[in-house]
Design a protein around this motif. Structure first.
Motif, PDB file in Angstrom:
ATOM      1  N   VAL A   1      24.881 -20.378   7.859  1.00 21.63           N
ATOM      2  CA  VAL A   1      25.234 -20.198   6.454  1.00 21.63           C
ATOM      3  C   VAL A   1      25.692 -21.540   5.926  1.00 21.63           C
ATOM      4  O   VAL A   1      26.670 -22.113   6.416  1.00 21.63           O
ATOM      5  CB  VAL A   1      26.347 -19.137   6.284  1.00 21.63           C
ATOM      6  CG1 VAL A   1      26.672 -18.941   4.806  1.00 21.63           C
ATOM      7  CG2 VAL A   1      25.935 -17.817   6.924  1.00 21.63           C
TER       8      VAL A   1
ATOM      9  N   VAL B   1      28.438 -12.555   3.496  1.00 19.32           N
ATOM     10  CA  VAL B   1      27.207 -13.051   4.118  1.00 19.32           C
ATOM     11  C   VAL B   1      27.385 -13.186   5.628  1.00 19.32           C
ATOM     12  O   VAL B   1      26.540 -12.751   6.421  1.00 19.32           O
ATOM     13  CB  VAL B   1      26.785 -14.398   3.500  1.00 19.32           C
ATOM     14  CG1 VAL B   1      25.657 -15.030   4.316  1.00 19.32           C
ATOM     15  CG2 VAL B   1      26.335 -14.212   2.059  1.00 19.32           C
TER      16      VAL B   1
ATOM     17  N   THR C   1      31.077 -15.711   0.909  1.00 16.43           N
ATOM     18  CA  THR C   1      30.794 -16.232   2.245  1.00 16.43           C
ATOM     19  C   THR C   1      31.199 -15.215   3.306  1.00 16.43           C
ATOM     20  O   THR C   1      30.502 -15.037   4.316  1.00 16.43           O
ATOM     21  CB  THR C   1      31.549 -17.555   2.467  1.00 16.43           C
ATOM     22  OG1 THR C   1      31.074 -18.527   1.521  1.00 16.43           O
ATOM     23  CG2 THR C   1      31.344 -18.090   3.866  1.00 16.43           C
TER      24      THR C   1
ATOM     25  N   VAL D   1      24.794 -20.185   0.277  1.00 21.14           N
ATOM     26  CA  VAL D   1      25.813 -19.591  -0.589  1.00 21.14           C
ATOM     27  C   VAL D   1      26.410 -20.709  -1.427  1.00 21.14           C
ATOM     28  O   VAL D   1      26.244 -21.891  -1.126  1.00 21.14           O
ATOM     29  CB  VAL D   1      26.917 -18.868   0.222  1.00 21.14           C
ATOM     30  CG1 VAL D   1      26.348 -17.695   0.981  1.00 21.14           C
ATOM     31  CG2 VAL D   1      27.617 -19.827   1.164  1.00 21.14           C
TER      32      VAL D   1
ATOM     33  N   GLY E   1      21.836 -16.344  -0.700  1.00 22.25           N
ATOM     34  CA  GLY E   1      22.913 -15.380  -0.520  1.00 22.25           C
ATOM     35  C   GLY E   1      23.282 -14.667  -1.800  1.00 22.25           C
ATOM     36  O   GLY E   1      24.242 -13.883  -1.811  1.00 22.25           O
TER      37      GLY E   1
ATOM     38  N   VAL F   1      20.943 -19.499   5.373  1.00 16.37           N
ATOM     39  CA  VAL F   1      21.298 -18.784   4.146  1.00 16.37           C
ATOM     40  C   VAL F   1      22.158 -19.683   3.274  1.00 16.37           C
ATOM     41  O   VAL F   1      23.137 -20.282   3.750  1.00 16.37           O
ATOM     42  CB  VAL F   1      22.058 -17.478   4.457  1.00 16.37           C
ATOM     43  CG1 VAL F   1      22.338 -16.709   3.170  1.00 16.37           C
ATOM     44  CG2 VAL F   1      21.267 -16.615   5.438  1.00 16.37           C
TER      45      VAL F   1
END
Length: 348
Positions: free
Chosen positions: A227, A295, A292, A260, A287, A258
Motif C-alpha cells: 500500500v 485498505v 489506509t 491511497v 484505494g 494499492v
C-alpha cells in the motif's frame, strides 16, 4: 483499563471490572445488563496484531447468541485498525459491535472514558432502527462506521473521524441518528473469518525518497500487497525510473500495489493527471476513498480467504462492509433489528 506504574500507564488486569462495579450509571434502570470479560494477558493496543483481532472475533462468536450487543474497550492507538479488521472478519452481523476507548484513562479524576463507555453501552443496546448489524466506533460525541474511522488526534478528546463518510449518529441533548446510512439486513448467519494474511506493507512516499529502498521492499519473497500513500489524488514522481522498476517488479511477482492518498479527506483518482495514468499502466490499483486502515485490513482479510491476487484485486474495489464509496454512487440505507442486553469485552 490503564493504571499508573513506575514505567508509565499500563493495562491492569481486573481494573475495568473493579471500576464498573461502582459506576452508578450502570445500575440505572435504563441501562442493560452488562457482563465483563477480560483478555489475559491484557495488551496495550500498540501490541495488537491480527492474532489479537482473531481472539476478539472468536469471543464475539462464542457469546454471540447469549447477548444482544457487544462493546470492545481498548486503547486508541490502533483502535481504527481493529475496528476496520473486525468489520471484515465478522460477516453477516445482526448485532452491534461497538469499539471504544478514551484519551484520558479511567484512573484519572477527569477522563473521557466514562462518557465514551456509557454511550457505547447505550448504543449497543438501543440500536433498534439502524446500525445493529455492523462494527462501530463510539468516541467523543459521535458514532462512526468502524471501517471508515481513523485516529486524527493524539491529544484531543475528539480523537477519531470518518473523513469520507458522515457520522452515523451525533450525541447531544438528543441523539441525531442517520438511519438512512444503515447497512441492509444480514442475509445469512454470522460467519467469522479468523485468518488474516500479515504479508501486507504500507509505505508513505516523500519527495526525494530512495528508489533502491523501495526496490528492495518489492524484492521480498513473502510480500503479497504493498500500500503506497501517494500525494493528492494519487500523484507520484513517475519520472523516477527506480519507482517504475519497483512497480513493474511487483506486477511481475504478483504483488498487488494499492494507491491511497496522504490527504485526510478525498479519494484516489488515477485518471485525473498524467502521472496517475503512468501508475495505471504499471497496474497500480486505486484505494478510492478508503482509509489506509481499511485498505490494509481489507487486503489482509482478502488474502486470508484466497491466494488469488486477481480475485483480491477484483474485490478491493467492491464495497463489502460500507468501507468505500463506489464511483458515482452514494451511501445506501437498510433496516434494523432489536437489542437489549450487552456483552462487554474489556481490552486496553
Amino acid at each position: 483499563g490503564m493504571r499508573h506504574t513506575p514505567q508509565g500507564l499500563a493495562p491492569a488486569q481486573g481494573y475495568l471490572r473493579e471500576r464498573l462495579s461502582v459506576m452508578e450509571e450502570l445500575r440505572d434502570q435504563a441501562m442493560p445488563r452488562c457482563d465483563v470479560v477480560d483478555f489475559d494477558p491484557l495488551l496495550d493496543s500498540a501490541d495488537f496484531s491480527p492474532a489479537e483481532w482473531a481472539k476478539i472475533a472468536t469471543c464475539v462468536e462464542r457469546h454471540y447468541h447469549a447477548y444482544d450487543g457487544f462493546v470492545l474497550v481498548m486503547g486508541t492507538d490502533t483502535l481504527a485498525y481493529c475496528a476496520s479488521a473486525l468489520a471484515f472478519m465478522l460477516e453477516n452481523l445482526s448485532k452491534p459491535v461497538v469499539v471504544t476507548g478514551s484519551q484520558i484513562p479511567l484512573c484519572e479524576a477527569f477522563s473521557d472514558a466514562r462518557r465514551n463507555l456509557i454511550a457505547s453501552v447505550l448504543f449497543a443496546s438501543h440500536l433498534t432502527e439502524a446500525f445493529h448489524n455492523e462494527v462501530l466506533v463510539c468516541f467523543g460525541e459521535r458514532l462512526l462506521r468502524g471501517c471508515r474511522s481513523t485516529k486524527k488526534a493524539a491529544l484531543a478528546l475528539r480523537a477519531f473521524d470518518s473523513p469520507n463518510f458522515p457520522p452515523l449518529a451525533i450525541l447531544g441533548v438528543r441523539v441525531q441518528l442517520r438511519a438512512e446510512l444503515a447497512h441492509p439486513a444480514a442475509l445469512g448467519p454470522l460467519r467469522v473469518h479468523k485468518r488474516m494474511d500479515t504479508r501486507i506493507l504500507v509505505v508513505r512516499l516523500v519527495p526525494g525518497f530512495d528508489d533502491g529502498a523501495l526496490e528492495a521492499v518489492c524484492a521480498s519473497e513473502s510480500l503479497r500487497a504493498l500500500v503506497l500513500e501517494f500525494y493528492g489524488v494519487g500523484s507520484a514522481p513517475t519520472r523516477r525510473a527506480g519507482l517504475l522498476r519497483a512497480l513493474q517488479r511487483c506486477h511481475d511477482r504478483g504483488i498487488l500495489v494499492v494507491a491511497v492518498t496522504q490527504c485526510v479527506e478525498g479519494a484516489v483518482d488515477l485518471s485525473k493527471y498524467a502521472v496517475g495514468h503512468a501508475l495505471l499502466q504499471s497496474r497500480v490499483l486505486s484505494g478510492l476513498d478508503m482509509t489506509t486502515e481499511a485498505v490494509a485490513t481489507k487486503l489482509s482479510f482478502l488474502f486470508g480467504q484466497t491466494d488469488s491476487a486477481d480475485r483480491v484485486a477484483q474485490l478491493l474495489g467492491v464495497s463489502l462492509r460500507g468501507e468505500l464509496t463506489p464511483p458515482g454512487a452514494g451511501p445506501g440505507a437498510g433496516p434494523g433489528g432489536p437489542g437489549s442486553d450487552v456483552f462487554l469485552h474489556a481490552s486496553p
